[in-house]
Design an enzyme around this catalytic site. Structure first.
Site, PDB file in Angstrom:
ATOM      1  N   ASP A  11       0.855  -1.208   0.000  1.00 32.32           N
ATOM      2  CA  ASP A  11       0.000   0.000   0.000  1.00 32.32           C
ATOM      3  C   ASP A  11       0.887   1.253   0.000  1.00 32.32           C
ATOM      4  O   ASP A  11       0.897   2.039   0.948  1.00 32.32           O
ATOM      5  CB  ASP A  11      -0.944   0.010   1.205  1.00 32.32           C
ATOM      6  N   ASP A  16       6.650   1.127   1.904  1.00 31.10           N
ATOM      7  CA  ASP A  16       6.334   0.157   0.843  1.00 31.10           C
ATOM      8  C   ASP A  16       7.174   0.441  -0.403  1.00 31.10           C
ATOM      9  O   ASP A  16       7.648  -0.481  -1.068  1.00 31.10           O
ATOM     10  CB  ASP A  16       4.857   0.254   0.443  1.00 31.10           C
ATOM     11  N   ASN A  40      -2.417   2.779   3.424  1.00 34.02           N
ATOM     12  CA  ASN A  40      -1.849   4.124   3.657  1.00 34.02           C
ATOM     13  C   ASN A  40      -2.644   5.188   2.901  1.00 34.02           C
ATOM     14  O   ASN A  40      -2.682   6.349   3.275  1.00 34.02           O
ATOM     15  CB  ASN A  40      -0.399   4.160   3.200  1.00 34.02           C
ATOM     16  N   THR A 124       2.881  -6.081   2.741  1.00 35.02           N
ATOM     17  CA  THR A 124       3.317  -4.951   3.570  1.00 35.02           C
ATOM     18  C   THR A 124       2.192  -3.933   3.759  1.00 35.02           C
ATOM     19  O   THR A 124       2.439  -2.773   4.114  1.00 35.02           O
ATOM     20  CB  THR A 124       4.543  -4.239   2.949  1.00 35.02           C
ATOM     21  N   PHE A 165      -1.261  -0.821  12.439  1.00 34.83           N
ATOM     22  CA  PHE A 165      -2.141  -0.320  11.374  1.00 34.83           C
ATOM     23  C   PHE A 165      -2.576  -1.408  10.382  1.00 34.83           C
ATOM     24  O   PHE A 165      -3.754  -1.538  10.081  1.00 34.83           O
ATOM     25  CB  PHE A 165      -1.418   0.804  10.613  1.00 34.83           C
ATOM     26  N   ASN A 166      -1.649  -2.183   9.821  1.00 34.98           N
ATOM     27  CA  ASN A 166      -2.018  -3.153   8.773  1.00 34.98           C
ATOM     28  C   ASN A 166      -3.013  -4.193   9.279  1.00 34.98           C
ATOM     29  O   ASN A 166      -3.947  -4.560   8.587  1.00 34.98           O
ATOM     30  CB  ASN A 166      -0.767  -3.866   8.234  1.00 34.98           C
ATOM     31  N   HIS A 239       9.498   0.342   8.112  1.00 35.31           N
ATOM     32  CA  HIS A 239       8.904  -0.961   8.425  1.00 35.31           C
ATOM     33  C   HIS A 239       9.054  -2.003   7.303  1.00 35.31           C
ATOM     34  O   HIS A 239       9.616  -3.062   7.495  1.00 35.31           O
ATOM     35  CB  HIS A 239       7.395  -0.794   8.674  1.00 35.31           C
ATOM     36  N   ASP A 240       8.500  -1.689   6.136  1.00 31.69           N
ATOM     37  CA  ASP A 240       8.214  -2.722   5.140  1.00 31.69           C
ATOM     38  C   ASP A 240       9.422  -3.439   4.545  1.00 31.69           C
ATOM     39  O   ASP A 240       9.365  -4.662   4.329  1.00 31.69           O
ATOM     40  CB  ASP A 240       7.335  -2.130   4.024  1.00 31.69           C
TER      41      ASP A 240
END
Ligand code: RIB
Ligand code: CA
Length: 313
Positions: A11, A16, A40, A124, A165-166, A239-240
């Site tokens: 996203d 990402d 996102n 992700t 969040f995800n 993060h991703d």
């Protein structure tokens, strides 16, 4: 060693975008395709961003648009972190490639069928597309080597005090994945909060000195600003790409194989991942949970991919 075939469901989203670059520009991996999911930003935004990043970073794989809402119909954008476009902070090129006519779930099925060996799914964003794929193509489950997802947390959350969040965006989808019986690796906030974009990282990005690295600096400076405003974290966590890095070299993280479940009903805790580190629930382990990151090794991989992606000749 043969490159690992993988499909990235994402996203984009600043982190990402970097995950796309790492997946496409490391010789240990063979990126088969990219699919998008609302997270996102809304599905139209994140899909346009995926095509723009693919154009910017010379990523020539099919891209297909996926779910615009969660399984139960929820929708929310993370504009406070990623901005109005879901990838604010730098000018991005007009896409040079057309969008696949297939839905994301059907492109995943097509690529898996065409692969001569089992495929790794990396997610992700919210797990909606992955869950829908598992439900719509149960006959292809045996062709999946592993699902690696950025999401969840063994400790606190970021969208709510206990939900990341995800997972929060689509807890039912996460539940489908966690109950799938497939090989699973979770990269939650515990490990991704060790992948910090520090001033040293910015200096190394500047030393690369290509138009791509300059664009990435602009994107990550925006990401750093919003992360500091919202979470008081001046060095934002990338993060991703951690979910991609561990496929390149499993020693980049330290993991525990434990039981992980998603809270679906808690009034204050819906979307939390319950990571049973000490086996207190007596349930079977079902997921490798990455908890520690070798940050130096991670950044070597990430910066190397940015260098490779930015070479125009
Ligand atoms: O909680 C962080 C995750 O949510 C990352 O994947 C970020 O891109 C957003 O999707
Ligand atoms: Ca994401």
């Amino acid at each position: 060693m043969k490159p690992i075939p993988l499909i990235l469901d994402c996203d984009p989203g600043h982190d990402d975008a970097l995950a796309m670059i790492l997946a496409a520009h490391n010789p240990a991996l063979k990126l088969l395709g990219i699919t998008t999911v609302s997270g996102n930003g809304g599905i139209t935004k994140v899909t346009l961003n995926a095509r723009r990043v693919a154009t910017l970073a010379r990523i020539n794989v099919p891209i297909a648009e996926g779910a615009g809402k969660s399984i139960l119909g929820a929708f929310e954008e993370a504009n406070d972190i990623h901005g109005e476009s879901a990838l604010d902070g730098a000018e991005l090129p007009t896409p040079s490639m057309e969008l696949s006519e297939l839905h994301a779930v059907d492109l995943i099925a097509k690529l898996i069928r065409e692969s001569s060996e089992p495929v790794t799914l990396v997610a992700t964003g919210p797990l909606t597309n992955v869950a829908l794929f598992l439900k719509m193509y149960p006959d292809l489950k045996s062709r999946i080597k592993e699902i690696v997802f950025m999401g969840g947390s063994a400790s606190r959350g970021n969208r709510t005090p206990y939900a990341e969040f995800n997972i929060w965006m689509d807890p039912e989808a996460a539940d489908v994945v966690l109950r799938s019986g497939l090989a699973l690796t979770m990269c939650g906030l515990d490990v991704t909060h060790q992948a910090l974009v520090t001033s040293k990282v910015f200096t190394r990005l500047q030393e690369i000195g290509t138009p791509l690295s300059e664009t990435i600096i602009g994107l990550l400076k925006f990401f750093a600003k919003t992360y500091d405003e919202v979470f008081e974290m001046p060095d934002p966590p990338l993060h991703d790409p951690v979910a991609i890095a561990l496929l390149i070299d499993r020693t980049v993280v330290k993991s525990r194989f434990v039981n992980v479940q998603t809270e679906l009903n808690g009034t204050l805790t819906r979307g939390a991942t319950v990571v049973d580190i000490h086996g207190r629930l007596g349930e079977n382990a079902n997921c490798n949970v990455a908890l520690e990151l070798d940050a130096d090794k991670f950044w070597e991989m990430m910066l190397d991919a940015i260098k490779k992606a930015g070479v125009t000749k």
